[in-house]
Design a protein around this motif. Structure first.
Motif, mmCIF file in Angstrom:
data_model
loop_
_atom_site.group_PDB
_atom_site.id
_atom_site.type_symbol
_atom_site.label_atom_id
_atom_site.label_comp_id
_atom_site.label_asym_id
_atom_site.label_seq_id
_atom_site.Cartn_x
_atom_site.Cartn_y
_atom_site.Cartn_z
ATOM 1 N N ALA A 186 27.359 56.798 52.688
ATOM 2 C CA ALA A 186 28.273 55.677 52.907
ATOM 3 C C ALA A 186 29.069 55.458 51.627
ATOM 4 C CB ALA A 186 27.498 54.420 53.280
ATOM 5 N N CYS A 187 30.305 55.851 51.651
ATOM 6 C CA CYS A 187 31.181 55.731 50.482
ATOM 7 C C CYS A 187 31.991 54.454 50.626
ATOM 8 C CB CYS A 187 32.088 56.954 50.383
ATOM 9 S SG CYS A 187 31.173 58.456 50.092
ATOM 10 N N ILE A 188 31.429 53.383 50.101
ATOM 11 C CA ILE A 188 32.051 52.087 50.322
ATOM 12 C C ILE A 188 32.482 51.375 49.042
ATOM 13 C CG2 ILE A 188 30.950 51.709 52.554
ATOM 14 C CD1 ILE A 188 28.839 50.039 51.167
ATOM 15 N N THR A 189 31.976 51.793 47.895
ATOM 16 C CA THR A 189 32.306 51.067 46.674
ATOM 17 C C THR A 189 33.344 51.797 45.831
ATOM 18 O OG1 THR A 189 30.595 52.109 45.304
ATOM 19 C CG2 THR A 189 29.946 50.140 46.570
ATOM 20 N N ARG A 234 29.313 59.560 56.254
ATOM 21 C CA ARG A 234 29.381 58.826 57.524
ATOM 22 C C ARG A 234 30.394 57.686 57.503
ATOM 23 N NH1 ARG A 234 23.726 57.381 59.749
ATOM 24 N NH2 ARG A 234 25.052 57.012 61.539
ATOM 25 N N TYR A 235 30.547 57.031 56.358
ATOM 26 C CA TYR A 235 31.450 55.877 56.260
ATOM 27 C C TYR A 235 32.252 55.959 54.972
ATOM 28 C CZ TYR A 235 27.993 54.078 59.527
ATOM 29 O OH TYR A 235 27.146 53.938 60.584
ATOM 30 N N MET A 236 33.510 55.495 55.055
ATOM 31 C CA MET A 236 34.363 55.380 53.875
ATOM 32 C C MET A 236 35.176 54.105 53.991
ATOM 33 S SD MET A 236 35.923 59.140 53.142
ATOM 34 C CE MET A 236 36.219 59.553 54.858
ATOM 35 N N THR A 237 35.451 53.506 52.862
ATOM 36 C CA THR A 237 36.294 52.311 52.844
ATOM 37 C C THR A 237 37.574 52.608 52.065
ATOM 38 O OG1 THR A 237 35.363 51.455 50.795
ATOM 39 C CG2 THR A 237 34.268 50.789 52.862
ATOM 40 N N PRO A 238 38.600 51.801 52.297
ATOM 41 C CA PRO A 238 39.822 51.950 51.498
ATOM 42 C C PRO A 238 39.558 51.797 49.995
ATOM 43 C CG PRO A 238 40.290 50.646 53.442
ATOM 44 C CD PRO A 238 38.789 50.835 53.392
ATOM 45 N N ALA A 239 38.642 50.933 49.610
ATOM 46 C CA ALA A 239 38.331 50.761 48.185
ATOM 47 C C ALA A 239 37.819 52.061 47.577
ATOM 48 C CB ALA A 239 37.302 49.648 47.992
ATOM 49 N N PHE A 240 36.946 52.745 48.298
ATOM 50 C CA PHE A 240 36.425 54.028 47.826
ATOM 51 C C PHE A 240 37.548 55.055 47.729
ATOM 52 C CE2 PHE A 240 35.168 58.327 48.884
ATOM 53 C CZ PHE A 240 34.263 58.597 47.870
ATOM 54 N N GLU A 269 33.178 51.892 42.700
ATOM 55 C CA GLU A 269 32.419 52.568 41.638
ATOM 56 C C GLU A 269 32.084 53.999 42.033
ATOM 57 O OE1 GLU A 269 32.163 48.271 41.105
ATOM 58 O OE2 GLU A 269 31.680 49.505 42.827
ATOM 59 N N ASN A 270 31.673 54.206 43.279
ATOM 60 C CA ASN A 270 31.417 55.568 43.747
ATOM 61 C C ASN A 270 32.714 56.371 43.785
ATOM 62 O OD1 ASN A 270 28.657 55.597 43.990
ATOM 63 N ND2 ASN A 270 28.643 55.032 46.129
ATOM 64 N N GLY A 271 33.781 55.742 44.187
ATOM 65 C CA GLY A 271 35.081 56.402 44.186
ATOM 66 C C GLY A 271 35.498 56.814 42.783
ATOM 67 N N GLN A 272 35.184 55.985 41.811
ATOM 68 C CA GLN A 272 35.520 56.283 40.420
ATOM 69 C C GLN A 272 34.769 57.528 39.934
ATOM 70 O OE1 GLN A 272 37.915 54.677 38.789
ATOM 71 N NE2 GLN A 272 37.686 55.924 36.963
ATOM 72 N N ARG A 273 33.528 57.692 40.362
ATOM 73 C CA ARG A 273 32.761 58.895 39.998
ATOM 74 C C ARG A 273 33.440 60.156 40.539
ATOM 75 N NH1 ARG A 273 27.321 56.663 42.095
ATOM 76 N NH2 ARG A 273 27.198 54.848 40.763
ATOM 77 N N VAL A 274 33.880 60.077 41.787
ATOM 78 C CA VAL A 274 34.568 61.215 42.405
ATOM 79 C C VAL A 274 35.877 61.479 41.663
ATOM 80 C CG1 VAL A 274 35.665 62.057 44.522
ATOM 81 C CG2 VAL A 274 33.472 60.833 44.648
ATOM 82 N N TYR A 275 36.625 60.434 41.395
ATOM 83 C CA TYR A 275 37.891 60.539 40.665
ATOM 84 C C TYR A 275 37.703 61.246 39.323
ATOM 85 C CZ TYR A 275 41.695 58.946 37.645
ATOM 86 O OH TYR A 275 42.726 58.886 36.747
ATOM 87 N N GLN A 276 36.703 60.850 38.580
ATOM 88 C CA GLN A 276 36.470 61.443 37.266
ATOM 89 C C GLN A 276 36.197 62.939 37.357
ATOM 90 O OE1 GLN A 276 33.382 58.804 35.906
ATOM 91 N NE2 GLN A 276 34.844 57.407 34.952
ATOM 92 N N ARG A 277 35.457 63.349 38.381
ATOM 93 C CA ARG A 277 35.182 64.777 38.567
ATOM 94 C C ARG A 277 36.449 65.535 38.957
ATOM 95 N NH1 ARG A 277 29.764 66.055 39.833
ATOM 96 N NH2 ARG A 277 30.520 68.198 39.870
#
Length: 87
Positions: A17-20, A49-55, A22-30
């Protein structure tokens, strides 16, 4: 151009569940680290399974403030993403 790199969103975030942001920032950095090395990135959403616009904004949207659209489109490939509502 260097060879491709597969980045697994679930391996980076540790969550289906990619909702935060902060998790998006980890992906961005990579992604940024690989793009700065001129690598082609395949970003895999397998088992997500899930993604939010914030992520998504944190992971991908902010790339547009660092790289030109042409660079992003030529170096970042999205795969294994399911569309909601499909049968």
């Amino acid at each position: 151009m260097k060879s491709g790199l597969i980045l697994s969103v679930i391996e980076i975030t540790g969550n289906s569940a990619c909702i935060t942001a902060e998790n998006g920032q980890r992906v961005y950095q990579r992604i940024v680290a690989a793009m700065n090395k001129n690598q082609i990135i395949e970003l895999s959403f397998n088992n997500i399974r899930y993604m939010t616009p914030a992520f998504l904004n944190a992971a991908i949207g902010q790339l547009y403030s660092v790289f030109d659209q042409e660079v992003i489109c030529s170096r970042l490939k999205i795969k294994d993403i399911e569309r909601s509502g499909s049968s």
